[in-house]
Design a protein around this motif. Sequence first.
Motif, PDB file in Angstrom:
ATOM      1  N   PRO A 187       0.713  -1.255  -0.017  1.00 40.51           N
ATOM      2  CA  PRO A 187       0.106  -0.104  -0.028  1.00 40.51           C
ATOM      3  C   PRO A 187       0.900   1.228   0.072  1.00 40.51           C
ATOM      4  O   PRO A 187       2.003   1.213   0.398  1.00 40.51           O
ATOM      5  N   PHE A 188       0.197   2.300  -0.381  1.00 39.15           N
ATOM      6  CA  PHE A 188       1.062   3.671  -0.406  1.00 39.15           C
ATOM      7  C   PHE A 188       1.487   3.889   1.045  1.00 39.15           C
ATOM      8  O   PHE A 188       2.456   4.703   1.350  1.00 39.15           O
ATOM      9  N   SER A 189       0.575   3.496   2.147  1.00 36.07           N
ATOM     10  CA  SER A 189       1.160   3.808   3.430  1.00 36.07           C
ATOM     11  C   SER A 189       2.239   3.116   4.100  1.00 36.07           C
ATOM     12  O   SER A 189       2.921   3.319   5.067  1.00 36.07           O
ATOM     13  N   ALA A 190       2.852   1.955   3.070  1.00 37.50           N
ATOM     14  CA  ALA A 190       3.922   1.202   3.542  1.00 37.50           C
ATOM     15  C   ALA A 190       5.237   2.032   3.633  1.00 37.50           C
ATOM     16  O   ALA A 190       5.405   3.173   2.975  1.00 37.50           O
ATOM     17  N   ASN A 191       6.264   1.697   4.284  1.00 35.66           N
ATOM     18  CA  ASN A 191       7.461   2.309   4.415  1.00 35.66           C
ATOM     19  C   ASN A 191       8.299   2.130   3.386  1.00 35.66           C
ATOM     20  O   ASN A 191       7.829   1.536   2.152  1.00 35.66           O
ATOM     21  N   TRP A 192       9.602   2.658   3.127  1.00 33.22           N
ATOM     22  CA  TRP A 192      10.367   2.370   1.938  1.00 33.22           C
ATOM     23  C   TRP A 192      10.743   1.028   1.895  1.00 33.22           C
ATOM     24  O   TRP A 192      11.217   0.545   2.815  1.00 33.22           O
ATOM     25  N   THR A 193      10.911   0.604   0.728  1.00 33.88           N
ATOM     26  CA  THR A 193      11.267  -0.788   0.414  1.00 33.88           C
ATOM     27  C   THR A 193      11.984  -0.746  -1.039  1.00 33.88           C
ATOM     28  O   THR A 193      11.694   0.372  -1.919  1.00 33.88           O
ATOM     29  N   PRO A 194      12.809  -1.654  -1.574  1.00 33.70           N
ATOM     30  CA  PRO A 194      13.322  -1.876  -2.842  1.00 33.70           C
ATOM     31  C   PRO A 194      12.210  -1.573  -3.921  1.00 33.70           C
ATOM     32  O   PRO A 194      12.400  -1.516  -4.980  1.00 33.70           O
ATOM     33  N   ASP A 239      16.066  -8.491  -1.731  1.00 34.23           N
ATOM     34  CA  ASP A 239      15.053  -7.183  -1.957  1.00 34.23           C
ATOM     35  C   ASP A 239      13.678  -7.712  -2.082  1.00 34.23           C
ATOM     36  O   ASP A 239      12.698  -6.954  -1.383  1.00 34.23           O
ATOM     37  N   ALA A 240      13.419  -8.921  -2.621  1.00 33.13           N
ATOM     38  CA  ALA A 240      12.142  -9.584  -2.709  1.00 33.13           C
ATOM     39  C   ALA A 240      11.582  -9.724  -1.375  1.00 33.13           C
ATOM     40  O   ALA A 240      10.373  -9.280  -0.981  1.00 33.13           O
ATOM     41  N   ASP A 241      12.434 -10.233  -0.337  1.00 33.28           N
ATOM     42  CA  ASP A 241      12.092 -10.271   1.057  1.00 33.28           C
ATOM     43  C   ASP A 241      11.600  -9.315   1.815  1.00 33.28           C
ATOM     44  O   ASP A 241      10.626  -9.045   2.472  1.00 33.28           O
ATOM     45  N   ALA A 242      12.305  -8.272   1.304  1.00 31.36           N
ATOM     46  CA  ALA A 242      11.998  -6.774   2.053  1.00 31.36           C
ATOM     47  C   ALA A 242      10.749  -6.203   1.668  1.00 31.36           C
ATOM     48  O   ALA A 242      10.038  -5.868   2.567  1.00 31.36           O
ATOM     49  N   VAL A 243      10.602  -6.488   0.516  1.00 27.33           N
ATOM     50  CA  VAL A 243       9.452  -5.934  -0.121  1.00 27.33           C
ATOM     51  C   VAL A 243       8.105  -6.683   0.700  1.00 27.33           C
ATOM     52  O   VAL A 243       7.132  -6.043   0.890  1.00 27.33           O
ATOM     53  N   ARG A 244       8.195  -8.208   0.625  1.00 25.14           N
ATOM     54  CA  ARG A 244       6.985  -8.908   1.175  1.00 25.14           C
ATOM     55  C   ARG A 244       6.967  -8.459   2.534  1.00 25.14           C
ATOM     56  O   ARG A 244       5.633  -8.325   3.081  1.00 25.14           O
ATOM     57  N   GLU A 245       7.862  -8.021   3.297  1.00 25.38           N
ATOM     58  CA  GLU A 245       7.771  -7.728   4.799  1.00 25.38           C
ATOM     59  C   GLU A 245       6.537  -6.408   4.921  1.00 25.38           C
ATOM     60  O   GLU A 245       5.891  -6.276   5.972  1.00 25.38           O
ATOM     61  N   GLU A 246       6.642  -5.557   3.995  1.00 24.09           N
ATOM     62  CA  GLU A 246       5.848  -4.428   3.960  1.00 24.09           C
ATOM     63  C   GLU A 246       4.352  -4.817   3.413  1.00 24.09           C
ATOM     64  O   GLU A 246       3.790  -3.638   3.043  1.00 24.09           O
ATOM     65  N   ALA A 247       4.380  -5.932   2.706  1.00 26.93           N
ATOM     66  CA  ALA A 247       3.081  -6.054   1.934  1.00 26.93           C
ATOM     67  C   ALA A 247       1.916  -6.467   2.648  1.00 26.93           C
ATOM     68  O   ALA A 247       2.219  -7.234   3.964  1.00 26.93           O
ATOM     69  N   MET A 248       0.769  -6.406   2.121  1.00 25.65           N
ATOM     70  CA  MET A 248      -0.393  -6.867   2.794  1.00 25.65           C
ATOM     71  C   MET A 248      -0.717  -8.214   2.520  1.00 25.65           C
ATOM     72  O   MET A 248      -0.101  -8.694   1.719  1.00 25.65           O
ATOM     73  N   SER A 249      -1.469  -8.876   3.309  1.00 21.08           N
ATOM     74  CA  SER A 249      -1.859 -10.334   3.178  1.00 21.08           C
ATOM     75  C   SER A 249      -2.497 -10.705   1.965  1.00 21.08           C
ATOM     76  O   SER A 249      -3.157  -9.445   1.365  1.00 21.08           O
ATOM     77  N   PRO A 250      -2.773 -11.797   1.406  1.00 19.55           N
ATOM     78  CA  PRO A 250      -3.446 -12.090   0.148  1.00 19.55           C
ATOM     79  C   PRO A 250      -4.931 -11.746   0.456  1.00 19.55           C
ATOM     80  O   PRO A 250      -5.786 -11.142  -0.416  1.00 19.55           O
ATOM     81  N   ALA A 251      -5.529 -11.809   1.700  1.00 23.21           N
ATOM     82  CA  ALA A 251      -7.021 -11.572   2.046  1.00 23.21           C
ATOM     83  C   ALA A 251      -7.134 -10.085   1.618  1.00 23.21           C
ATOM     84  O   ALA A 251      -8.177  -9.424   0.915  1.00 23.21           O
ATOM     85  N   ASP A 252      -6.212  -9.288   2.447  1.00 21.75           N
ATOM     86  CA  ASP A 252      -6.166  -7.765   2.351  1.00 21.75           C
ATOM     87  C   ASP A 252      -6.131  -7.283   1.050  1.00 21.75           C
ATOM     88  O   ASP A 252      -6.770  -6.129   0.522  1.00 21.75           O
ATOM     89  N   THR A 253      -4.998  -8.010   0.384  1.00 19.29           N
ATOM     90  CA  THR A 253      -4.916  -7.679  -1.373  1.00 19.29           C
ATOM     91  C   THR A 253      -6.160  -7.708  -1.951  1.00 19.29           C
ATOM     92  O   THR A 253      -6.722  -6.696  -2.809  1.00 19.29           O
ATOM     93  N   ALA A 254      -6.751  -8.915  -2.016  1.00 21.18           N
ATOM     94  CA  ALA A 254      -8.174  -8.901  -2.595  1.00 21.18           C
ATOM     95  C   ALA A 254      -9.046  -8.009  -1.931  1.00 21.18           C
ATOM     96  O   ALA A 254      -9.667  -7.333  -3.142  1.00 21.18           O
ATOM     97  N   GLU A 255      -9.235  -7.565  -0.931  1.00 25.42           N
ATOM     98  CA  GLU A 255     -10.128  -6.514  -0.329  1.00 25.42           C
ATOM     99  C   GLU A 255      -9.758  -5.011  -0.897  1.00 25.42           C
ATOM    100  O   GLU A 255     -10.754  -4.587  -1.410  1.00 25.42           O
TER     101      GLU A 255
END
Length: 290
Positions: free
Chosen positions: A209-216, A257-273
């Motif tokens: 989300p836009f609210s996430a912190n900086w990631t790669p 880098d991909a792992d770092a992005v994943r840490e800031e990502a939403m869950s699959p359910a929240d993503t679908a929402e």
Amino acid sequence: MAGSAPTSPSPTFGTVLRTAREDRGISLRKLAELIGRKPSDSGLISRWETGERHPKPDEVIKISGVLGFDADEAIQLIASAESPARSRRLSTTLPERREHMNAVIRAEGTATKVTHVAPLLIPGVLQTYDVIRTIMSIGGVSDDEIGERVNDRIGRRHLITRRNPAQLTVLLGEAAIRQCIGGREIMADQLRYLLELAEMPNVELLAVPFSANWTPLLTGSFMLIDSDEAPSIVSSEQHRSGLRFEDPQDIASYRRDADAVREEAMSPADTAELIARVLMELETQDDNTA
């Protein structure tokens, strides 16, 4: 007896060495002895195979002789052992870009897992026909080529629909979900398609989300392709260029880098929402303007 080196696209020195050594039943300690090193140097040879270290040219020549490589195989081994920079390929000309895409498609053909970090644009394998056509038309692709190139891109869905499909994880920036490509109706269809794909057991959509912190994620898109049959590669495609990484150290860096992005990502359910909410906004706008 002459051996055979792997035929996977652009194999690394370590891959060629390990495969040839194991095919011949030669242990790390034995290979160390055969090339004139101490048996205790087997750890160094192991690091050559993982890409952590790189042998000197004379050592590569010794290995070629010990393993019984013919002339062509020896040349391949020597070339693969050159500077790791050779495992970073920038493609700018049309022939180079075509070769880059062919290499990526070959890698996808044996892929077991693909991780796509996509900050601004839904990856091609997940795009609808209309979105693909819109992008190519606005991007200046000639009418004569559009049909063929659209079909080629749709054909890459085989990655996730074949009998033994790859596991696809897409780390998708919120901007990619909200960018209204082709107009509200076309984008609404695209979001519905994303929701359908998210139901597939081998597809994982994770929005950042836009609210996430900086990631790669904010440094650009890339695709990490893993396979049980070939070395991993990373592909990064721009408007008129492509960059491909094959060196193990580069692969490891992009994996982090991909792992770092994943840490800031939403869950699959929240993503679908989130996708459903953006879809509703588009549909409401359509209703209000009707």
